[in-house]
Design a protein around this motif. Structure first.
Motif, PDB file in Angstrom:
ATOM      1  N   LEU A 190      28.574  36.052 -46.624  1.00 13.61           N
ATOM      2  CA  LEU A 190      27.865  35.396 -47.723  1.00 13.61           C
ATOM      3  C   LEU A 190      28.199  36.047 -49.068  1.00 13.61           C
ATOM      4  O   LEU A 190      28.360  35.357 -50.085  1.00 13.61           O
ATOM      5  N   THR A 191      28.336  37.366 -49.061  1.00 12.02           N
ATOM      6  CA  THR A 191      28.726  38.079 -50.285  1.00 12.02           C
ATOM      7  C   THR A 191      30.150  37.702 -50.686  1.00 12.02           C
ATOM      8  O   THR A 191      30.437  37.497 -51.874  1.00 12.02           O
ATOM      9  N   MET A 192      31.051  37.580 -49.708  1.00 16.67           N
ATOM     10  CA  MET A 192      32.430  37.173 -50.011  1.00 16.67           C
ATOM     11  C   MET A 192      32.453  35.778 -50.629  1.00 16.67           C
ATOM     12  O   MET A 192      33.199  35.532 -51.581  1.00 16.67           O
ATOM     13  N   PHE A 193      31.661  34.843 -50.084  1.00 17.98           N
ATOM     14  CA  PHE A 193      31.593  33.497 -50.658  1.00 17.98           C
ATOM     15  C   PHE A 193      31.157  33.564 -52.123  1.00 17.98           C
ATOM     16  O   PHE A 193      31.748  32.936 -52.995  1.00 17.98           O
ATOM     17  N   ARG A 194      30.114  34.332 -52.375  1.00 12.06           N
ATOM     18  CA  ARG A 194      29.573  34.452 -53.739  1.00 12.06           C
ATOM     19  C   ARG A 194      30.597  35.097 -54.667  1.00 12.06           C
ATOM     20  O   ARG A 194      30.824  34.619 -55.779  1.00 12.06           O
ATOM     21  N   VAL A 195      31.224  36.172 -54.216  1.00  7.14           N
ATOM     22  CA  VAL A 195      32.230  36.853 -55.036  1.00  7.14           C
ATOM     23  C   VAL A 195      33.427  35.925 -55.275  1.00  7.14           C
ATOM     24  O   VAL A 195      33.965  35.881 -56.385  1.00  7.14           O
ATOM     25  N   ASN A 196      33.841  35.183 -54.262  1.00  6.33           N
ATOM     26  CA  ASN A 196      34.951  34.244 -54.430  1.00  6.33           C
ATOM     27  C   ASN A 196      34.620  33.220 -55.513  1.00  6.33           C
ATOM     28  O   ASN A 196      35.432  32.972 -56.411  1.00  6.33           O
ATOM     29  N   ASN A 197      33.435  32.633 -55.445  1.00  3.48           N
ATOM     30  CA  ASN A 197      33.045  31.638 -56.447  1.00  3.48           C
ATOM     31  C   ASN A 197      32.984  32.244 -57.845  1.00  3.48           C
ATOM     32  O   ASN A 197      33.463  31.642 -58.816  1.00  3.48           O
ATOM     33  N   LEU A 198      32.406  33.431 -57.945  1.00  8.76           N
ATOM     34  CA  LEU A 198      32.329  34.102 -59.248  1.00  8.76           C
ATOM     35  C   LEU A 198      33.715  34.468 -59.773  1.00  8.76           C
ATOM     36  O   LEU A 198      33.985  34.357 -60.977  1.00  8.76           O
ATOM     37  N   THR A 199      34.604  34.889 -58.877  1.00  6.65           N
ATOM     38  CA  THR A 199      35.963  35.254 -59.272  1.00  6.65           C
ATOM     39  C   THR A 199      36.720  34.034 -59.783  1.00  6.65           C
ATOM     40  O   THR A 199      37.435  34.112 -60.790  1.00  6.65           O
ATOM     41  N   LEU A 200      36.576  32.903 -59.103  1.00  6.94           N
ATOM     42  CA  LEU A 200      37.254  31.690 -59.551  1.00  6.94           C
ATOM     43  C   LEU A 200      36.731  31.245 -60.919  1.00  6.94           C
ATOM     44  O   LEU A 200      37.516  30.860 -61.794  1.00  6.94           O
ATOM     45  N   THR A 201      35.431  31.314 -61.120  1.00  9.29           N
ATOM     46  CA  THR A 201      34.847  30.963 -62.417  1.00  9.29           C
ATOM     47  C   THR A 201      35.341  31.917 -63.501  1.00  9.29           C
ATOM     48  O   THR A 201      35.711  31.495 -64.599  1.00  9.29           O
ATOM     49  N   TRP A 202      35.357  33.216 -63.184  1.00 16.03           N
ATOM     50  CA  TRP A 202      35.857  34.247 -64.104  1.00 16.03           C
ATOM     51  C   TRP A 202      37.307  33.948 -64.477  1.00 16.03           C
ATOM     52  O   TRP A 202      37.688  33.973 -65.651  1.00 16.03           O
ATOM     53  N   GLY A 203      38.126  33.648 -63.466  1.00 16.99           N
ATOM     54  CA  GLY A 203      39.532  33.332 -63.712  1.00 16.99           C
ATOM     55  C   GLY A 203      39.712  32.069 -64.525  1.00 16.99           C
ATOM     56  O   GLY A 203      40.558  32.007 -65.426  1.00 16.99           O
ATOM     57  N   ASP A 204      38.908  31.043 -64.227  1.00 18.64           N
ATOM     58  CA  ASP A 204      38.987  29.795 -64.995  1.00 18.64           C
ATOM     59  C   ASP A 204      38.722  30.052 -66.480  1.00 18.64           C
ATOM     60  O   ASP A 204      39.447  29.557 -67.342  1.00 18.64           O
ATOM     61  N   ARG A 205      37.683  30.829 -66.757  1.00 19.06           N
ATOM     62  CA  ARG A 205      37.349  31.137 -68.152  1.00 19.06           C
ATOM     63  C   ARG A 205      38.449  31.963 -68.815  1.00 19.06           C
ATOM     64  O   ARG A 205      38.761  31.767 -69.992  1.00 19.06           O
ATOM     65  N   LEU A 206      38.995  32.891 -68.068  1.00 16.13           N
ATOM     66  CA  LEU A 206      40.009  33.786 -68.602  1.00 16.13           C
ATOM     67  C   LEU A 206      41.262  33.035 -69.049  1.00 16.13           C
ATOM     68  O   LEU A 206      41.795  33.293 -70.123  1.00 16.13           O
ATOM     69  N   VAL A 207      41.736  32.103 -68.227  1.00 21.26           N
ATOM     70  CA  VAL A 207      43.013  31.440 -68.513  1.00 21.26           C
ATOM     71  C   VAL A 207      42.868  30.049 -69.128  1.00 21.26           C
ATOM     72  O   VAL A 207      43.868  29.401 -69.433  1.00 21.26           O
ATOM     73  N   ALA A 208      41.628  29.602 -69.357  1.00 19.35           N
ATOM     74  CA  ALA A 208      41.409  28.283 -69.981  1.00 19.35           C
ATOM     75  C   ALA A 208      42.134  28.142 -71.321  1.00 19.35           C
ATOM     76  O   ALA A 208      42.710  27.076 -71.593  1.00 19.35           O
ATOM     77  N   PRO A 209      42.164  29.193 -72.182  1.00 16.59           N
ATOM     78  CA  PRO A 209      42.880  29.039 -73.454  1.00 16.59           C
ATOM     79  C   PRO A 209      44.381  28.747 -73.284  1.00 16.59           C
ATOM     80  O   PRO A 209      45.024  28.254 -74.202  1.00 16.59           O
ATOM     81  N   LEU A 210      44.909  29.021 -72.096  1.00 19.81           N
ATOM     82  CA  LEU A 210      46.330  28.773 -71.824  1.00 19.81           C
ATOM     83  C   LEU A 210      46.549  27.416 -71.158  1.00 19.81           C
ATOM     84  O   LEU A 210      47.673  27.084 -70.781  1.00 19.81           O
ATOM     85  N   GLY A 211      45.470  26.656 -70.970  1.00 20.20           N
ATOM     86  CA  GLY A 211      45.580  25.364 -70.296  1.00 20.20           C
ATOM     87  C   GLY A 211      45.676  25.494 -68.786  1.00 20.20           C
ATOM     88  O   GLY A 211      46.126  24.570 -68.114  1.00 20.20           O
ATOM     89  N   LEU A 212      45.248  26.629 -68.264  1.00 16.11           N
ATOM     90  CA  LEU A 212      45.310  26.873 -66.828  1.00 16.11           C
ATOM     91  C   LEU A 212      43.914  26.882 -66.214  1.00 16.11           C
ATOM     92  O   LEU A 212      42.916  26.973 -66.922  1.00 16.11           O
ATOM     93  N   THR A 213      43.887  26.794 -64.900  1.00 12.41           N
ATOM     94  CA  THR A 213      42.707  27.058 -64.092  1.00 12.41           C
ATOM     95  C   THR A 213      43.088  28.187 -63.143  1.00 12.41           C
ATOM     96  O   THR A 213      44.276  28.544 -63.029  1.00 12.41           O
ATOM     97  N   SER A 214      42.118  28.712 -62.433  1.00 13.13           N
ATOM     98  CA  SER A 214      42.425  29.743 -61.433  1.00 13.13           C
ATOM     99  C   SER A 214      43.429  29.220 -60.415  1.00 13.13           C
ATOM    100  O   SER A 214      44.351  29.931 -60.018  1.00 13.13           O
ATOM    101  N   ALA A 215      43.251  27.981 -59.979  1.00 13.60           N
ATOM    102  CA  ALA A 215      44.147  27.404 -58.971  1.00 13.60           C
ATOM    103  C   ALA A 215      45.579  27.306 -59.496  1.00 13.60           C
ATOM    104  O   ALA A 215      46.540  27.670 -58.793  1.00 13.60           O
ATOM    105  N   ARG A 216      45.741  26.843 -60.719  1.00 10.93           N
ATOM    106  CA  ARG A 216      47.085  26.743 -61.301  1.00 10.93           C
ATOM    107  C   ARG A 216      47.701  28.124 -61.480  1.00 10.93           C
ATOM    108  O   ARG A 216      48.886  28.331 -61.218  1.00 10.93           O
ATOM    109  N   TRP A 217      46.881  29.067 -61.921  1.00 15.83           N
ATOM    110  CA  TRP A 217      47.344  30.446 -62.115  1.00 15.83           C
ATOM    111  C   TRP A 217      47.772  31.051 -60.785  1.00 15.83           C
ATOM    112  O   TRP A 217      48.798  31.737 -60.704  1.00 15.83           O
TER     113      TRP A 217
END
Length: 144
Positions: free
Chosen positions: A6-33
């Motif tokens: 359950l902690t891994m699920f939560r961390v995974n979701n938070l990590t993807l959101t963190w990554g999405d925010r991080l690379v959004a200015p480049l026109g990327l998402t976590s998945a694309r990155w």
């Protein structure tokens, strides 16, 4: 074990959101990155199926994202001498520049995340995650 999962699920979701925010200015998402990263890590052009395998992802999802990346000029397709229909995916110069820009954004942020964590704890967490991945991949292969 359930609490860990359950902690891994939560961390995974938070990590993807963190990554999405991080690379959004480049026109990327976590998945694309992640896909750009898999292409870089491969060191040579590979078919989508191989990229999906390396990421532990669904081939159709990776194909859809690769097609989007191609439309934006971040990747290109090349003929595959070993398989007529499975084209090779290669990073373009624009794709390399975008990936490098993402890493420049990532480096200071990951250093901040690591602050206060002991190296031995990070290594232990990675070891546990690796063992779980291997067991889950074994289960996956046993079911095929």
């Amino acid at each position: 074990m359930t609490d860990l999962i359950l902690t891994m699920f939560r961390v995974n979701n938070l990590t993807l959101t963190w990554g999405d925010r991080l690379v959004a200015p480049l026109g990327l998402t976590s998945a694309r990155w992640q896909i750009l990263g898999a292409i870089v890590a491969a060191e040579r052009a590979q078919p989508v199926a191989w990229l999906a395998r390396d990421l532990g992802a669904n081939r159709q999802n990776v194909q859809r994202i690769v097609n989007d990346l191609a439309k934006e000029g971040l990747v290109s397709f090349a003929p595959n001498p070993h398989h007529r229909r499975a084209q090779l995916v290669a990073l373009t110069d624009k794709g390399r520049q975008t990936f490098d820009a993402a890493i420049r954004l990532y480096a200071p942020r990951v250093e901040a995340l690591a602050e206060g964590l002991a190296l031995k704890d990070i290594e232990a967490a990675r070891s546990v995650m690796t063992m779980l991945r291997q067991k889950l991949e074994g289960d996956e292969n046993a079911q095929e």
